[in-house]
Design an enzyme around this catalytic site. Sequence first.
Site, PDB file in Angstrom:
ATOM      1  N   LYS A  23       0.909  -1.036   0.022  1.00 50.16           N
ATOM      2  CA  LYS A  23       0.071   0.001   0.044  1.00 50.16           C
ATOM      3  C   LYS A  23       1.027   1.282  -0.066  1.00 50.16           C
ATOM      4  O   LYS A  23       0.366   2.435  -0.399  1.00 50.16           O
ATOM      5  CB  LYS A  23      -0.969  -0.013   1.152  1.00 50.16           C
ATOM      6  CG  LYS A  23      -1.874  -1.133   1.138  1.00 50.16           C
ATOM      7  CD  LYS A  23      -2.457  -1.607  -0.055  1.00 50.16           C
ATOM      8  CE  LYS A  23      -3.480  -2.671  -0.139  1.00 50.16           C
ATOM      9  NZ  LYS A  23      -3.049  -4.003   0.547  1.00 50.16           N
ATOM     10  N   TYR A  61     -11.921 -15.139   3.606  1.00 47.52           N
ATOM     11  CA  TYR A  61     -10.893 -13.926   3.747  1.00 47.52           C
ATOM     12  C   TYR A  61     -10.552 -13.930   5.438  1.00 47.52           C
ATOM     13  O   TYR A  61     -11.140 -14.075   6.210  1.00 47.52           O
ATOM     14  CB  TYR A  61     -11.499 -12.540   3.500  1.00 47.52           C
ATOM     15  CG  TYR A  61     -10.713 -11.610   3.811  1.00 47.52           C
ATOM     16  CD1 TYR A  61      -9.513 -10.791   2.914  1.00 47.52           C
ATOM     17  CD2 TYR A  61     -10.630 -10.665   4.928  1.00 47.52           C
ATOM     18  CE1 TYR A  61      -8.733 -10.018   3.353  1.00 47.52           C
ATOM     19  CE2 TYR A  61      -9.796  -9.751   5.534  1.00 47.52           C
ATOM     20  CZ  TYR A  61      -8.806  -9.483   4.504  1.00 47.52           C
ATOM     21  OH  TYR A  61      -8.062  -8.289   4.884  1.00 47.52           O
ATOM     22  N   TYR A  84      -2.825 -12.566   3.123  1.00 49.37           N
ATOM     23  CA  TYR A  84      -2.446 -12.209   1.747  1.00 49.37           C
ATOM     24  C   TYR A  84      -1.101 -12.971   1.207  1.00 49.37           C
ATOM     25  O   TYR A  84      -1.458 -14.035   0.304  1.00 49.37           O
ATOM     26  CB  TYR A  84      -2.185 -10.697   1.585  1.00 49.37           C
ATOM     27  CG  TYR A  84      -3.289  -9.928   1.869  1.00 49.37           C
ATOM     28  CD1 TYR A  84      -4.350  -9.790   1.012  1.00 49.37           C
ATOM     29  CD2 TYR A  84      -3.661  -9.362   3.007  1.00 49.37           C
ATOM     30  CE1 TYR A  84      -5.525  -8.856   0.953  1.00 49.37           C
ATOM     31  CE2 TYR A  84      -4.601  -8.403   3.244  1.00 49.37           C
ATOM     32  CZ  TYR A  84      -5.561  -8.324   2.358  1.00 49.37           C
ATOM     33  OH  TYR A  84      -6.696  -7.533   2.571  1.00 49.37           O
TER      34      TYR A  84
END
Length: 328
Positions: free
Chosen positions: A49, A260, A286
């Site tokens: 990010k 998730y 992830y």
Amino acid sequence: MQINSLPRYPLAHLPTPLEEMPALTRQLAGPKLLIKRDDQTGLALGGNKTRKLEFLLGDALAKGADTLITLGAVQSNHCRQTAAAAAKAGLRCELILNGKRPDLANGNLLLNEILGANLHWIDRSQRAAKLKELDAQLHAQGRKPYLIPVGGSNGVGATGYVVAMQELVAQLKATGRHVDHLLFGSSSGGTQAGIVLGARVAGFTGQLHGLSIDKNDPEHFEYETEVAQIANDCAAYIGSPVRVSRDDIKMVYGYKGEGYGVVGDLERDAIRLLARSEGIVLDPVYAGRAFGGLVDLIRKGTFKQDETVLFWHTGGAPALFAYAAELL
Ligand SMILES: *Cc1c(COP(=O)(O)O)cnc(C)c1O
């Protein structure tokens, strides 16, 4: 193309290292494995990010913003990096997080508090309404909020990964390497959009594989359309004539497990394998899942022995500590 004249606020340690993984390559008996270390982007423990936030923050500052607002899961790496970016640039940060505050603030959540972000807890189903409400409240108080979407995934944020592809192509050229396959975890789409567009812009010819973290085909087949849309918004933002269609977005499905953020054997084994072969730490949500998928594809013989596969490590290890019970 105007990419070098776009507003950008420096946050990341670049270029991130491009490394070989000889021990793991031997252990899995080929293909040749490389890793791109975006877990080492440097901002408050790093991650993908940070590259997006360089352009998002540049845009926010150009527009006179004094506050960043964004949203995500309890252990969102995106929220933690946004909190750090806001702190560094002297802006305030408001984070809308899913659910209820856990009894113990650990991992990314602990870092959000240390970094000075203001936290708002809301059921995921109501977070769009909460975002609107908070935005209106801040405006009423005379503040100038800048809204960053989930994962920083829009045309502005994806610019960070167009630049990352230019960086990768330059590293490959300088070291005389060639990559046949590039694989990374994909969830809100900004990373993939930037990589797909950036590959075209920078002339990268390897195959691109976005491993879906949280969706299964065909249940969510509109994801490819969303990623292509972000890529085209990004192309418009950077002034590139390239256009991307949904057929350009190549996904790997089948690894979302129980969903998730739910850790299974795939993630547990992958995290230990990379740690014990190369001393590199993945995350449980992830990169651990994406790498676990890659190992499975290698074991199934998806890639040729003489090919080179690059795994793009997108970060996330701060979340490990919040998943200690599931990982042990
Ligand atoms: C957000 C994130 C991703 C996914 O990137 P998107 O741009 O949301 O698709 C992958 N890995 C980590 C560690 C992340 O935090």
